[in-house]
Design an enzyme around this catalytic site. Structure first.
Site, PDB file in Angstrom:
ATOM      1  N   ASP A  65       0.862  -1.166   0.000  1.00  0.00           N
ATOM      2  CA  ASP A  65       0.000   0.000   0.000  1.00  0.00           C
ATOM      3  C   ASP A  65       0.910   1.231   0.000  1.00  0.00           C
ATOM      4  O   ASP A  65       1.568   1.531   0.999  1.00  0.00           O
ATOM      5  CB  ASP A  65      -0.899   0.002   1.239  1.00  0.00           C
ATOM      6  CG  ASP A  65      -1.880   1.153   1.254  1.00  0.00           C
ATOM      7  OD1 ASP A  65      -1.656   2.152   0.542  1.00  0.00           O
ATOM      8  OD2 ASP A  65      -2.888   1.067   1.996  1.00  0.00           O
ATOM      9  N   TYR A 164      -5.084  17.452 -10.363  1.00  0.00           N
ATOM     10  CA  TYR A 164      -4.411  16.501 -11.256  1.00  0.00           C
ATOM     11  C   TYR A 164      -3.215  17.174 -11.930  1.00  0.00           C
ATOM     12  O   TYR A 164      -2.097  16.649 -11.923  1.00  0.00           O
ATOM     13  CB  TYR A 164      -5.385  15.979 -12.308  1.00  0.00           C
ATOM     14  CG  TYR A 164      -4.759  15.020 -13.299  1.00  0.00           C
ATOM     15  CD1 TYR A 164      -4.611  13.672 -12.993  1.00  0.00           C
ATOM     16  CD2 TYR A 164      -4.311  15.464 -14.548  1.00  0.00           C
ATOM     17  CE1 TYR A 164      -4.033  12.784 -13.904  1.00  0.00           C
ATOM     18  CE2 TYR A 164      -3.736  14.595 -15.452  1.00  0.00           C
ATOM     19  CZ  TYR A 164      -3.600  13.261 -15.131  1.00  0.00           C
ATOM     20  OH  TYR A 164      -3.015  12.397 -16.024  1.00  0.00           O
TER      21      TYR A 164
END
Length: 318
Positions: A65, A164
């Site tokens: 992760d 983004y």
């Protein structure tokens, strides 16, 4: 394709999409490739696919992760212990916010949740930096290595949502600045921009990208096209000359003369062919040779001007 036998690689976020495509090409071409993701079953499926193809390399799935610093640290310790402190290539690809940016593309940034920054740039920008630090410690000691940040044209113009573009621009700047310090140790660091990519997510759910779906199917590249570019870059004897810069997958392909795995030659974002395809002049696009391109510096000016802006929903603060 180049022979990558003896090369030790790490591709983060390789359970699907671009990461999966890069990993499959590296393994097929003979590399020992560590692949990471949160779903070990999906990683094992990548390993099975490589084996089914008769790949010459070795796939080593590692459940990780990338939002957890300790798991990242253990990942690099595992590679160092198992590969005699050797790492030839790191591909920073892990990115957990693709669904978030699609779902929020029509929502003004000030109407998005206050934790949006962390959702978009934790497993992405921050994680890329941490992995780069750990990889650099190994590569500096070796006096050789290659680090690639997977980025996009969102770094230079509006795309999806401001967070983004902020993240992608920072990823490219990371390359520029870190490459400066890595240069004297013969470690290269570059950004790689794919064009529109035919990932499972985009092709499997047209509702998320209805406006761009036709462009992706008509002009896009497969995820393994990125993998071919990475494979060639890993064997580039003059890779240090590319360090600190942004490179497009299509330019690497044109230089080395290969096609996509489906036999197509994706049009470059620098090409007049693709630029026409995105405008009212689309009917003329098939008749324009794909090799007619604008210089990259000019492309960085033109692309933002032609970027399609999402129609935003009415803000509750209006």
């Amino acid at each position: 394709m180049p022979n990558l036998g003896g090369k030790v690689c790490l591709v983060t976020g390789a359970s699907r999409g671009i990461g999966r495509g890069i990993a499959l090409q590296l393994i097929t071409n003979g590399a020992t490739c560590y692949i990471t993701g949160r779903d070990i079953a999906k990683l094992e499926a990548v390993k099975a696919e490589a084996k089914h193809r008769g790949a010459e390399g070795k796939c080593i799935p590692v459940q990780c992760d990338h939002s957890k610093d300790e798991e990242i640290k253990k990942l690099f310790e595992q590679i160092s212990n198992e590969q005699n402190e050797t790492l030839d290539l790191l591909v920073n690809n892990a990115y957990s916010a693709i669904t978030f940016v699609f779902e929020n593309a029509k929502i003004n940034f000030w109407d998005q949740p206050m934790d949006s920054w962390d959702q978009v740039n934790d497993v992405g920008l921050r994680n890329h930096y941490l992995c780069t630090v750990y990889a650099s410690r190994m590569m500096v000691k070796q006096r050789q290595g290659l680090i690639i940040n997977m980025s996009s044209a969102g770094a230079i113009g509006p795309l999806f949502t401001p967070l983004y573009g902020i993240g992608k621009a920072a990823i490219d700047r990371m390359v520029t600045d870190c490459a400066t310090e890595l240069k004297k140790y013969n470690v290269a660091f570059l950004s790689l921009w794919p064009g529109p990519v035919k990932t499972e997510l985009l092709l499997g759910d047209t509702g998320k990208m209805s406006d761009s779906h036709e462009m992706i199917t008509d002009w896009g590249e497969t995820p393994e096209f990125c993998g071919k570019a990475v494979s060639h870059l890993l064997c580039d004897e003059n890779i240090m000359k590319r360090s600190g810069q942004v490179w497009m997958t299509t330019d690497v392909a044109d230089e080395h003369g290969y096609t996509d795995i489906d036999g197509n030659s994706p049009a470059s974002m620098r090409s007049f062919k693709l630029m026409f395809a995105l405008t009212l002049l689309k009917p003329l696009a098939p008749f324009i040779p794909r090799w007619i391109k604008v210089p990259f510096w000019l492309c960085k000016i033109i692309l933002p001007l032609g970027a399609p802006l999402e129609e935003k929903k009415k803000s509750k603060y209006e």
